[in-house]
Enzyme design. Structure first.
Site, PDB file in Angstrom:
ATOM      1  N   THR A 136       0.828  -1.198   0.000  1.00  0.00           N
ATOM      2  CA  THR A 136       0.000   0.000   0.000  1.00  0.00           C
ATOM      3  C   THR A 136       0.868   1.256   0.000  1.00  0.00           C
ATOM      4  OG1 THR A 136      -1.707  -1.163   1.256  1.00  0.00           O
ATOM      5  CG2 THR A 136      -1.747   1.240   1.353  1.00  0.00           C
ATOM      6  N   ARG A 160     -13.066  -8.664  -1.746  1.00  0.00           N
ATOM      7  CA  ARG A 160     -12.461  -8.266  -0.479  1.00  0.00           C
ATOM      8  C   ARG A 160     -12.002  -6.810  -0.514  1.00  0.00           C
ATOM      9  NH1 ARG A 160      -7.110  -6.212   1.176  1.00  0.00           N
ATOM     10  NH2 ARG A 160      -6.818  -6.835   3.363  1.00  0.00           N
ATOM     11  N   VAL A 161     -12.254  -6.081   0.564  1.00  0.00           N
ATOM     12  CA  VAL A 161     -11.798  -4.707   0.732  1.00  0.00           C
ATOM     13  C   VAL A 161     -11.045  -4.616   2.049  1.00  0.00           C
ATOM     14  CG1 VAL A 161     -12.502  -2.298   1.017  1.00  0.00           C
ATOM     15  CG2 VAL A 161     -13.751  -3.783  -0.582  1.00  0.00           C
ATOM     16  N   GLY A 162      -9.866  -3.996   2.017  1.00  0.00           N
ATOM     17  CA  GLY A 162      -9.079  -3.839   3.226  1.00  0.00           C
ATOM     18  C   GLY A 162      -9.330  -2.510   3.913  1.00  0.00           C
ATOM     19  N   ASP A 163      -8.347  -2.068   4.681  1.00  0.00           N
ATOM     20  CA  ASP A 163      -8.524  -0.865   5.493  1.00  0.00           C
ATOM     21  C   ASP A 163      -8.287   0.434   4.732  1.00  0.00           C
ATOM     22  OD1 ASP A 163      -5.712  -1.762   5.482  1.00  0.00           O
ATOM     23  OD2 ASP A 163      -5.365  -0.005   6.731  1.00  0.00           O
ATOM     24  N   THR A 171      -0.553   0.997   6.457  1.00  0.00           N
ATOM     25  CA  THR A 171      -0.264  -0.112   5.558  1.00  0.00           C
ATOM     26  C   THR A 171      -0.058  -1.361   6.396  1.00  0.00           C
ATOM     27  OG1 THR A 171       1.283  -1.009   3.915  1.00  0.00           O
ATOM     28  CG2 THR A 171       2.206   0.519   5.541  1.00  0.00           C
ATOM     29  N   GLY A 172      -0.603  -2.477   5.937  1.00  0.00           N
ATOM     30  CA  GLY A 172      -0.428  -3.700   6.712  1.00  0.00           C
ATOM     31  C   GLY A 172      -1.537  -4.696   6.461  1.00  0.00           C
ATOM     32  N   GLY A 191      -4.790  -5.629   6.533  1.00  0.00           N
ATOM     33  CA  GLY A 191      -5.936  -4.748   6.610  1.00  0.00           C
ATOM     34  C   GLY A 191      -7.043  -5.164   7.545  1.00  0.00           C
TER      35      GLY A 191
END
Length: 307
Positions: A172, A200-203, A223-224, A226
């Site tokens: 990210t 899928r959706v992350g943070d 970043t990481g 999520g």
């Protein structure tokens, strides 16, 4: 008016050490980070707004295939790109975000358009792609976004029957800035994780998780892993500790990252406040990162031992 403008950027965190990166990858990533700092600093040094600076910096990183965002984004299980981005202005906490988009060359600019030209905060999928075309956002195709390395990573993941990103580099990209007037902003952009499925959706595009900005506290880009950053509400949590408890940026960032680690997640954050102070905090072996401030030269780093 303050002269303490500051810009901090990141290009992802994870298992990033000198044994993982080739000299060419190391050099290329540092060059891209430097270009991003220069783009954002050009805005801030000319009395520009922090929201414009973070967009400018992130656009540079989105165009560079060393990172997992836009060009060079990781691929879904089906071999497609699904891009997420968000941007937030600390002056009034206005924000825009997109998730699962596939045609905007610079998703951060599409997120900015959502903030500025729609009544909404978050648009997804085909609807967001339609909005991009209606807003005359520059378009790009698979030949721009997809690079051979990402096809190889997806193949390796499928062979290992492991749904995690096989390289464990959360690529990210993001930026936070404080302008000369003490206003903060944040922007984040990502391709997600290799082999992601089912939309899928992350943070990253979630306001308060991977992206947050509030002049009363600070601006954060994360970043990481999520799913853990979402559960910890990382961006808002850091801001709340600063605003409600009066914690210094470093203490707040470290405490929240410790919370992510306790849940089982890893990664990092960059943070800046309305006084122009800035920090980063990460729990991984490395994080692509850089900083530039008024009166100070740009500096970039990758590995944990670089300070």
């Amino acid at each position: 008016m303050s002269t303490n403008w500051t810009l901090v950027i990141h290009g992802g965190a994870g298992i990033i050490n000198r044994g993982v990166l080739t000299p060419e990858q190391d050099e290329g990533a540092r060059a891209a980070l430097t270009r991003a700092l220069e783009a954002g600093a050009a805005v801030l040094a000319n009395d520009g707004a922090s929201i414009d600076a973070v967009e400018a910096a992130v656009r540079v990183l989105e165009d560079d295939p060393h990172f997992n965002s836009a060009r060079g984004a990781v691929l879904t299980f089906e071999g497609k790109v699904e891009l997420d981005a968000a941007i937030m202005d600390g002056r009034d906490r206005s924000a825009g975000a997109v998730a699962g988009v596939s045609t905007a060359r610079n998703p951060v600019t599409l997120a900015r358009a959502v903030k500025d030209h729609s009544p909404h905060v978050l648009l997804t999928g085909a609807g967001a792609d339609t909005f991009a075309r209606e807003q005359s956002i520059e378009q790009a195709g698979e030949d721009w976004f997809v690079v051979p390395e990402r096809r190889a990573q997806l193949a390796a993941m499928k062979e290992s029957a492991d749904w995690f990103d096989v390289d464990m580099k959360y690529g990210t990209v993001g930026a936070v800035a404080c302008d000369a007037h003490g206003h903060v902003a944040a922007a984040t952009s990502t391709g997600g994780v290799t082999g992601k499925r089912w939309g899928r959706v992350g943070d990253s595009p979630l306001i308060g998780a991977g992206t947050y900005a509030d002049d009363r506290a600070c601006a954060v880009s994360a970043t990481g892993s999520g799913e853990f950053f979402i559960r910890e509400s990382v961006g808002h949590e850091i801001g709340a500790r600063v605003r409600m408890l009066g914690e210094p940026l470093q203490a707040a960032a470290d405490a929240v990252m410790a919370g992510v680690k306790a849940l089982g997640g890893s990664g990092g954050v960059i943070v800046t406040g309305p006084a122009g102070d800035a920090v980063w905090s990460f729990t991984t072996e490395g994080m692509y990162r850089g900083q530039v401030s008024a009166g100070a030269p740009p500096r970039v780093a990758i590995y944990a031992d670089e300070g």
